[in-house]
Design an enzyme around this catalytic site. Structure first.
Site, mmCIF file in Angstrom:
data_model
loop_
_atom_site.group_PDB
_atom_site.id
_atom_site.type_symbol
_atom_site.label_atom_id
_atom_site.label_comp_id
_atom_site.label_asym_id
_atom_site.label_seq_id
_atom_site.Cartn_x
_atom_site.Cartn_y
_atom_site.Cartn_z
ATOM 1 N N ASP A 22 -31.066 32.878 -94.706
ATOM 2 C CA ASP A 22 -30.106 32.018 -94.021
ATOM 3 C C ASP A 22 -30.623 30.581 -93.983
ATOM 4 O OD1 ASP A 22 -27.688 31.598 -92.828
ATOM 5 O OD2 ASP A 22 -28.241 32.412 -90.873
ATOM 6 N N SER A 68 -23.067 38.935 -98.579
ATOM 7 C CA SER A 68 -22.519 39.929 -97.642
ATOM 8 C C SER A 68 -21.057 40.206 -97.978
ATOM 9 C CB SER A 68 -22.641 39.419 -96.202
ATOM 10 O OG SER A 68 -21.604 38.500 -95.923
ATOM 11 N N ASN A 71 -19.130 37.171 -97.101
ATOM 12 C CA ASN A 71 -19.368 35.875 -97.757
ATOM 13 C C ASN A 71 -18.258 35.453 -98.721
ATOM 14 O OD1 ASN A 71 -22.994 36.269 -97.896
ATOM 15 N ND2 ASN A 71 -21.757 35.083 -96.481
ATOM 16 N N TRP A 72 -17.395 36.420 -99.133
ATOM 17 C CA TRP A 72 -16.278 36.065 -100.031
ATOM 18 C C TRP A 72 -15.309 35.094 -99.353
ATOM 19 C CZ3 TRP A 72 -17.150 37.658 -104.815
ATOM 20 C CH2 TRP A 72 -17.878 38.843 -105.025
HETATM 21 C C1 FPP Z 1 -27.283 32.006 -96.585
HETATM 22 O O1 FPP Z 1 -27.412 30.648 -96.273
HETATM 23 C C2 FPP Z 1 -27.160 32.213 -98.029
HETATM 24 C C3 FPP Z 1 -26.160 32.892 -98.677
HETATM 25 C C4 FPP Z 1 -25.036 33.549 -98.026
HETATM 26 C C5 FPP Z 1 -26.141 33.017 -100.133
HETATM 27 C C6 FPP Z 1 -27.492 33.357 -100.619
HETATM 28 C C7 FPP Z 1 -27.527 33.498 -102.051
HETATM 29 C C8 FPP Z 1 -28.547 33.047 -102.783
HETATM 30 C C9 FPP Z 1 -29.683 32.282 -102.303
HETATM 31 C C10 FPP Z 1 -28.622 33.419 -104.158
HETATM 32 C C11 FPP Z 1 -29.677 34.479 -104.292
HETATM 33 C C12 FPP Z 1 -29.321 35.387 -105.341
HETATM 34 C C13 FPP Z 1 -30.033 36.449 -105.703
HETATM 35 C C14 FPP Z 1 -29.460 37.448 -106.627
HETATM 36 C C15 FPP Z 1 -31.369 36.650 -105.172
HETATM 37 P P1 FPP Z 1 -26.113 29.903 -95.775
HETATM 38 O O2 FPP Z 1 -25.353 29.479 -96.976
HETATM 39 O O3 FPP Z 1 -25.382 30.781 -94.822
HETATM 40 O O4 FPP Z 1 -26.707 28.647 -95.077
HETATM 41 P P2 FPP Z 1 -26.322 28.080 -93.641
HETATM 42 O O5 FPP Z 1 -26.781 29.090 -92.625
HETATM 43 O O6 FPP Z 1 -27.124 26.821 -93.589
HETATM 44 O O7 FPP Z 1 -24.839 27.845 -93.628
#
Ligand code: FPP
Length: 236
Positions: A22, A68, A71-72
């Site tokens: 996160d 998740s 997340n979509w």
């Molecule tokens: C959470 O941070 C991150 C995600 C929902 C996406 C994570 C995906 C990747 C890092 C790609 C990794 C891929 C593989 C296959 C290992 P956030 O976007 O929710 O950040 P925030 O809390 O600052 O909004």
């Protein structure tokens, strides 16, 4: 007493560390970068050294929640950018993990991804299945309730007489994977949001304020030291 973050041998090393990644977008915004750069830093800079270092420290399983079931709902441009990143991870990064002896597994319902991603993941899982350095599990289109419902449907189809907690576990995506001793959620939020609800029964929880794009070897030491200070009683 808190032990300092250091390199001396710790009394206990968790066999399985699971990570809720996160804070990628917050990290990017704080660095005046487009949000995708936070995700890209994780895939291109953070993951590989982190996995290698964990293996060196004796960790046997690492789970990363990469996508998740919720997340979509993100903005379409971000979702498309992340799908492109997934393809890049599959074609470039996972091959490197294979060279280093990493076994790759996937949990979650990957049928929702486009065929290039799905087949790419299936190939990597097959190619790395005999590797033994460390097992890395990517949770993709993963939701805890979704996993339990899918497991229940498999159990019904298998007509497995009376279920026990042990036999039910075998229908989960994580069958054969030990429960995580510690779950880390980066970025300071103090909740699991449906991550491994069945498997986290006795997991220690750690909620550091730093972001996933800051998860260096030093931060893994911090997690290991934190774990070593916990007293685990399992209800005894
Ligand atoms: C959470 O941070 C991150 C995600 C929902 C996406 C994570 C995906 C990747 C890092 C790609 C990794 C891929 C593989 C296959 C290992 P956030 O976007 O929710 O950040 P925030 O809390 O600052 O909004």
């Amino acid at each position: 007493m808190k032990l300092p973050t250091t390199h001396y041998p710790l009394p206990t090393i968790p066999e399985h560390i699971a990570i809720i990644m996160d804070g990628n977008r917050r990290w990017a915004r704080e660095h005046n970068l487009p949000v995708l750069e936070g995700h890209r830093r994780v895939t291109d800079v953070i993951l590989e050294p982190l996995i290698e270092y964990a293996a060196k420290k004796g960790v046997k399983f690492m789970t990363f929640w990469a996508w998740s079931t919720e997340n979509w709902k993100r903005d379409e441009k971000e979702v498309m950018g992340i799908m492109k990143l997934f393809k890049n991870v599959i074609t470039r990064r996972l091959g490197k993990l294979h060279e280093k002896g990493v076994k790759v597994k996937v949990i979650g319902d990957i049928s929702k991804f486009d065929p290039a991603i799905r087949e790419g993941l299936e190939n990597v899982v097959e190619k790395t299945k005999n590797n033994t350095t460390i097992t890395v599990i990517f949770a993709l289109n993963y939701g805890g309730r979704d996993e339990i419902v899918r497991a229940a449907n498999k159990a019904i189809k298998a007509d497995d007489c009376v279920l026990t907690t042990e036999s039910f576990s075998k229908f989960l995506d994580t069958a054969g994977i030990p429960d995580p001793e510690i779950i880390v959620r980066t970025g300071g939020e103090q909740r699991l949001s449906g991550f491994l609800p069945w498997q986290s029964e006795y997991s220690e929880l750690y909620f550091p304020s730093w972001y996933m794009p800051e998860f260096t070897e030093e931060k893994l030491d911090e997690v290991l030291v934190e774990y070593a200070t916990r007293k685990r009683r399992f209800g005894k």
